[in-house]
Motif scaffolding. Structure first.
Motif, PDB file in Angstrom:
ATOM      1  N   ILE B  16       0.840  -1.205   0.000  1.00 18.29           N
ATOM      2  CA  ILE B  16       0.000   0.000   0.000  1.00 18.29           C
ATOM      3  C   ILE B  16       0.877   1.258   0.000  1.00 18.29           C
ATOM      4  O   ILE B  16       0.626   2.214  -0.733  1.00 18.29           O
ATOM      5  CB  ILE B  16      -0.926   0.013   1.235  1.00 18.29           C
ATOM      6  CG1 ILE B  16      -1.872  -1.187   1.208  1.00 18.29           C
ATOM      7  CG2 ILE B  16      -1.704   1.313   1.310  1.00 18.29           C
ATOM      8  CD1 ILE B  16      -2.959  -1.115   0.183  1.00 18.29           C
ATOM      9  N   HIS B  17       1.939   1.223   0.813  1.00 11.88           N
ATOM     10  CA  HIS B  17       2.815   2.400   0.869  1.00 11.88           C
ATOM     11  C   HIS B  17       3.526   2.638  -0.459  1.00 11.88           C
ATOM     12  O   HIS B  17       3.863   3.756  -0.788  1.00 11.88           O
ATOM     13  CB  HIS B  17       3.857   2.239   1.975  1.00 11.88           C
ATOM     14  CG  HIS B  17       3.293   2.382   3.352  1.00 11.88           C
ATOM     15  ND1 HIS B  17       2.575   1.402   3.954  1.00 11.88           N
ATOM     16  CD2 HIS B  17       3.323   3.418   4.227  1.00 11.88           C
ATOM     17  CE1 HIS B  17       2.191   1.805   5.153  1.00 11.88           C
ATOM     18  NE2 HIS B  17       2.630   3.029   5.343  1.00 11.88           N
ATOM     19  N   ARG B  18       3.764   1.554  -1.193  1.00 10.70           N
ATOM     20  CA  ARG B  18       4.506   1.705  -2.442  1.00 10.70           C
ATOM     21  C   ARG B  18       3.652   2.248  -3.588  1.00 10.70           C
ATOM     22  O   ARG B  18       4.189   2.695  -4.598  1.00 10.70           O
ATOM     23  CB  ARG B  18       5.127   0.363  -2.841  1.00 10.70           C
ATOM     24  CG  ARG B  18       6.442   0.080  -2.119  1.00 10.70           C
ATOM     25  CD  ARG B  18       7.219  -1.025  -2.799  1.00 10.70           C
ATOM     26  NE  ARG B  18       6.488  -2.281  -2.799  1.00 10.70           N
ATOM     27  CZ  ARG B  18       6.548  -3.179  -1.813  1.00 10.70           C
ATOM     28  NH1 ARG B  18       7.295  -2.948  -0.756  1.00 10.70           N
ATOM     29  NH2 ARG B  18       5.863  -4.298  -1.884  1.00 10.70           N
ATOM     30  N   LEU B  19       2.319   2.185  -3.431  1.00 16.41           N
ATOM     31  CA  LEU B  19       1.449   2.739  -4.484  1.00 16.41           C
ATOM     32  C   LEU B  19       1.782   4.213  -4.692  1.00 16.41           C
ATOM     33  O   LEU B  19       2.100   4.916  -3.743  1.00 16.41           O
ATOM     34  CB  LEU B  19      -0.022   2.634  -4.051  1.00 16.41           C
ATOM     35  CG  LEU B  19      -0.722   1.290  -4.173  1.00 16.41           C
ATOM     36  CD1 LEU B  19      -2.133   1.414  -3.600  1.00 16.41           C
ATOM     37  CD2 LEU B  19      -0.791   0.855  -5.619  1.00 16.41           C
ATOM     38  N   PRO B  20       1.687   4.691  -5.947  1.00 21.57           N
ATOM     39  CA  PRO B  20       1.950   6.115  -6.160  1.00 21.57           C
ATOM     40  C   PRO B  20       0.942   6.963  -5.371  1.00 21.57           C
ATOM     41  O   PRO B  20      -0.239   6.616  -5.277  1.00 21.57           O
ATOM     42  CB  PRO B  20       1.765   6.311  -7.661  1.00 21.57           C
ATOM     43  CG  PRO B  20       1.366   5.007  -8.222  1.00 21.57           C
ATOM     44  CD  PRO B  20       1.398   3.965  -7.183  1.00 21.57           C
ATOM     45  N   SER B  21       1.436   8.084  -4.799  1.00 17.25           N
ATOM     46  CA  SER B  21       0.568   8.875  -3.928  1.00 17.25           C
ATOM     47  C   SER B  21      -0.621   9.441  -4.701  1.00 17.25           C
ATOM     48  O   SER B  21      -1.719   9.586  -4.174  1.00 17.25           O
ATOM     49  CB  SER B  21       1.370   9.993  -3.281  1.00 17.25           C
ATOM     50  OG  SER B  21       2.128  10.654  -4.245  1.00 17.25           O
ATOM     51  N   LEU B 112      -5.268   6.727   4.311  1.00 16.38           N
ATOM     52  CA  LEU B 112      -4.495   7.487   3.325  1.00 16.38           C
ATOM     53  C   LEU B 112      -3.358   8.246   4.003  1.00 16.38           C
ATOM     54  O   LEU B 112      -2.204   8.175   3.592  1.00 16.38           O
ATOM     55  CB  LEU B 112      -5.407   8.470   2.575  1.00 16.38           C
ATOM     56  CG  LEU B 112      -4.688   9.466   1.670  1.00 16.38           C
ATOM     57  CD1 LEU B 112      -4.099   8.766   0.457  1.00 16.38           C
ATOM     58  CD2 LEU B 112      -5.628  10.577   1.215  1.00 16.38           C
ATOM     59  N   SER B 113      -3.689   8.975   5.080  1.00 18.06           N
ATOM     60  CA  SER B 113      -2.673   9.839   5.680  1.00 18.06           C
ATOM     61  C   SER B 113      -1.614   9.019   6.409  1.00 18.06           C
ATOM     62  O   SER B 113      -0.522   9.507   6.657  1.00 18.06           O
ATOM     63  CB  SER B 113      -3.318  10.848   6.630  1.00 18.06           C
ATOM     64  OG  SER B 113      -4.004  10.169   7.645  1.00 18.06           O
ATOM     65  N   ASN B 114      -1.925   7.768   6.767  1.00 18.95           N
ATOM     66  CA  ASN B 114      -0.914   6.960   7.438  1.00 18.95           C
ATOM     67  C   ASN B 114      -0.152   6.053   6.499  1.00 18.95           C
ATOM     68  O   ASN B 114       0.747   5.336   6.932  1.00 18.95           O
ATOM     69  CB  ASN B 114      -1.548   6.147   8.560  1.00 18.95           C
ATOM     70  CG  ASN B 114      -1.766   6.996   9.782  1.00 18.95           C
ATOM     71  OD1 ASN B 114      -0.823   7.435  10.426  1.00 18.95           O
ATOM     72  ND2 ASN B 114      -3.013   7.286  10.077  1.00 18.95           N
ATOM     73  N   SER B 115      -0.538   6.040   5.234  1.00 18.80           N
ATOM     74  CA  SER B 115       0.224   5.206   4.307  1.00 18.80           C
ATOM     75  C   SER B 115       0.964   6.055   3.279  1.00 18.80           C
ATOM     76  O   SER B 115       1.604   5.534   2.379  1.00 18.80           O
ATOM     77  CB  SER B 115      -0.699   4.205   3.603  1.00 18.80           C
ATOM     78  OG  SER B 115      -1.645   4.897   2.832  1.00 18.80           O
ATOM     79  N   PRO B 117       3.561   9.579   3.092  1.00 15.80           N
ATOM     80  CA  PRO B 117       4.212  10.698   3.780  1.00 15.80           C
ATOM     81  C   PRO B 117       3.543  12.017   3.396  1.00 15.80           C
ATOM     82  O   PRO B 117       3.129  12.194   2.249  1.00 15.80           O
ATOM     83  CB  PRO B 117       5.649  10.647   3.262  1.00 15.80           C
ATOM     84  CG  PRO B 117       5.840   9.260   2.782  1.00 15.80           C
ATOM     85  CD  PRO B 117       4.503   8.796   2.298  1.00 15.80           C
ATOM     86  N   PHE B 118       3.431  12.892   4.374  1.00 16.73           N
ATOM     87  CA  PHE B 118       2.670  14.120   4.173  1.00 16.73           C
ATOM     88  C   PHE B 118       3.202  14.946   3.004  1.00 16.73           C
ATOM     89  O   PHE B 118       2.437  15.505   2.226  1.00 16.73           O
ATOM     90  CB  PHE B 118       2.697  14.949   5.461  1.00 16.73           C
ATOM     91  CG  PHE B 118       1.622  15.975   5.518  1.00 16.73           C
ATOM     92  CD1 PHE B 118       0.315  15.617   5.807  1.00 16.73           C
ATOM     93  CD2 PHE B 118       1.897  17.312   5.288  1.00 16.73           C
ATOM     94  CE1 PHE B 118      -0.690  16.553   5.853  1.00 16.73           C
ATOM     95  CE2 PHE B 118       0.890  18.263   5.336  1.00 16.73           C
ATOM     96  CZ  PHE B 118      -0.404  17.879   5.621  1.00 16.73           C
ATOM     97  N   ALA B 119       4.542  14.990   2.882  1.00 20.74           N
ATOM     98  CA  ALA B 119       5.140  15.790   1.806  1.00 20.74           C
ATOM     99  C   ALA B 119       4.688  15.282   0.437  1.00 20.74           C
ATOM    100  O   ALA B 119       4.419  16.066  -0.477  1.00 20.74           O
ATOM    101  CB  ALA B 119       6.654  15.761   1.911  1.00 20.74           C
ATOM    102  N   GLU B 120       4.573  13.946   0.309  1.00 23.11           N
ATOM    103  CA  GLU B 120       4.143  13.382  -0.979  1.00 23.11           C
ATOM    104  C   GLU B 120       2.690  13.705  -1.261  1.00 23.11           C
ATOM    105  O   GLU B 120       2.299  13.976  -2.405  1.00 23.11           O
ATOM    106  CB  GLU B 120       4.322  11.858  -0.961  1.00 23.11           C
ATOM    107  CG  GLU B 120       5.711  11.419  -1.309  1.00 23.11           C
ATOM    108  CD  GLU B 120       5.844   9.910  -1.250  1.00 23.11           C
ATOM    109  OE1 GLU B 120       4.878   9.206  -1.592  1.00 23.11           O
ATOM    110  OE2 GLU B 120       6.924   9.455  -0.832  1.00 23.11           O
ATOM    111  N   LEU B 121       1.903  13.687  -0.202  1.00 25.55           N
ATOM    112  CA  LEU B 121       0.491  14.022  -0.326  1.00 25.55           C
ATOM    113  C   LEU B 121       0.335  15.461  -0.841  1.00 25.55           C
ATOM    114  O   LEU B 121      -0.448  15.746  -1.744  1.00 25.55           O
ATOM    115  CB  LEU B 121      -0.159  13.887   1.047  1.00 25.55           C
ATOM    116  CG  LEU B 121      -1.576  13.346   1.144  1.00 25.55           C
ATOM    117  CD1 LEU B 121      -1.716  12.066   0.353  1.00 25.55           C
ATOM    118  CD2 LEU B 121      -1.932  13.114   2.604  1.00 25.55           C
TER     119      LEU B 121
END
Lengths: 249, 203
Positions: B16-21, B112-115, B117-121
């Motif tokens: 899940i973390h590896r999915l593009p943001s 979403l916000s936990n998977s 990083p905020f900067a990527e979001l």
């Protein structure tokens, strides 16, 4: 050689009525590295904020400050902020972006530079401050010394001609201090270093300005001024050890 | 001092973390829109969406209690609002619907916000042409939450080291003055940050 900074009879009073600067005048030649010392509350930080027009707000009509022989007024303030890089005392005030890279890139972006050129400048700033590999870290995960270097990187990325540094070595461990000194020594820019770290002044600056209660008390050769113990003690300072025992270690 | 507890799992490694943001942002956005717009006739879809979210949670390797504690904190607010619907005739159904929808929405956003990083979001939002002013506010908020928590912690420690009485009343007065102090300090800090931004060309 050009005059980098020229200040003529600068006065500043804080909104609460406290007089911070009382007729300060001096000038700095391009490439000089100057130590600005004085007790707490002597006006060092306030003076630095005048160098790029953050203070006074609004700017005085006949400008008291000239940077690179250009008077600092409403029309020149934008360009002068590019010329003067200001390093603030508390790194947390200066690191306001989510990642290190974005923070270093903030200045160049604001000045609307082309992307390829910008990237090269950012890259250079990261190299100069030894921050390669830190790009994606967030500032709150960095140590004090690293934060300080990111701040400096953000300032250097704008390629300023003059660097105004407010307490650059405060809260740093000896290694952090050494590293910072090394970086400062390697830079070509004119530097004004406001600090209580008198050894730093002895090591880096050939000329020193002593400020107390908003007035310039002395302006001259560092070794001579800092070696004058009576003068130092009178203004809340002291002769640093490095000048007391000048023998090779 | 390091404060990772806010989003410490947003930087771990999982499918899940590896999915593009960007993809995650779109999926979450569509899910939220679906959750609030599906008519109640299709109530059977909600357990299905819940199941998908749970599956994503398991895949993401974020500890389940962590996510549920987050959900619980936010649930207080929605319960408060949903309770009002109980006052209306036939409010029970409305209450259940409101609770289901809001819980699922919160679950989506928390995941979403936990998977990511905020900067990527933020970067993804920027590419979606989100208003820059809101992005700047979000970025500054995220950046300074940690500084404020640090400051609060330092002040509490300093106070505690000098206060010897455990009287409840004095404790509350202390807390009140701490909050006041924090407010003043934040205002002053905001001024310094603005100065630092102006110094690097912010207009």
């Amino acid at each position: 050689m050009k005059t980098a900074v020229d200040i003529r009879n600068l006065h500043y009073t804080y909104p609460d009525g406290k007089i911070a600067l009382h007729g300060v005048s001096f000038s700095i030649r391009e490439g000089e590295r100057i130590g600005l010392i004085g007790p707490n509350g002597s006006g060092k930080s306030t003076l630095l904020l005048h160098l790029n027009g953050i203070l006074p707000d609004p700017l005085h009509a006949p400008p008291a400050v000239s940077i690179m022989e250009r008077p600092l007024d409403k029309t020149s303030v934008g360009a002068i902020r590019r010329d003067v890089g200001l390093l603030f005392q508390d790194p947390d005030d200066q690191l306001f972006c989510p990642t290190v890279y974005e923070d270093v890139a903030f200045g160049p972006k604001q000045f609307g530079m082309q992307t390829a050129e910008t990237r090269a400048m950012i890259q250079r700033a990261l190299e100069q401050t030894d921050l390669l590999g830190f790009e994606d870290r967030s500032p709150h995960h960095l140590s004090g010394g690293e934060k300080r270097r990111v701040c400096l990187g953000g300032v250097l990325a704008c390629e300023p001609k003059i660097l105004a540094l407010d307490e650059p070595t405060s809260n740093l461990d000896p290694r952090g201090k050494r590293k910072l000194k090394e970086i400062l020594r390697s830079l070509q820019a004119t530097q004004i270093i406001a600090t209580h770290d008198l050894e730093l002044v002895v090591e880096l600056c050939s000329r020193t300005i002593v400020l107390d209660q908003g007035r310039i008390i002395a302006d001259g050769d560092t070794i001579e001024l800092l070696g004058n113990e009576a003068l130092m003690l009178e203004h809340g300072l002291e002769t640093p050890h490095i000048l007391r025992h000048r023998h090779p270690h | 001092m390091r404060h990772d507890f806010l989003d410490k799992y947003s930087r771990i490694n999982s499918p899940i973390h590896r999915l593009p943001s960007m993809a995650k942002l779109w999926i979450s956005f569509s899910l939220v829109v679906a959750i609030i717009s599906i008519p109640l006739r299709f109530f059977f879809l909600f357990p299905f969406i819940g199941g998908v979210l749970l599956g994503a949670l398991l895949l993401s390797r974020i500890p389940i209690p962590f996510i549920f504690s987050r959900l619980l904190i936010l649930e207080f607010f929605t319960v408060g609002i949903a309770m009002l619907s109980l006052l209306r005739p036939n409010g029970t159904m409305l209450f259940i619907a409101l609770m289901t929808r809001s819980t699922l929405c919160l679950f989506t956003v928390i995941l979403l916000s936990n998977s990511t990083p905020f900067a990527e979001l933020l970067e993804a939002l920027k590419r979606l042409k989100f208003p820059p002013l809101i992005l700047t506010i979000l970025a500054l908020m995220y950046r300074y939450i940690f500084v404020l928590i640090d400051e609060m912690e330092r002040m509490t420690r300093a106070r505690e080291s000098r206060s010897f009485s455990v009287n409840r009343r004095s404790r509350w007065t202390l807390l009140a003055s701490l909050i006041g102090q924090l407010f003043i300090r934040s205002t002053e800090r905001a001024e310094r940050i603005y100065a630092a931004m102006s110094a690097r060309g912010w207009k």
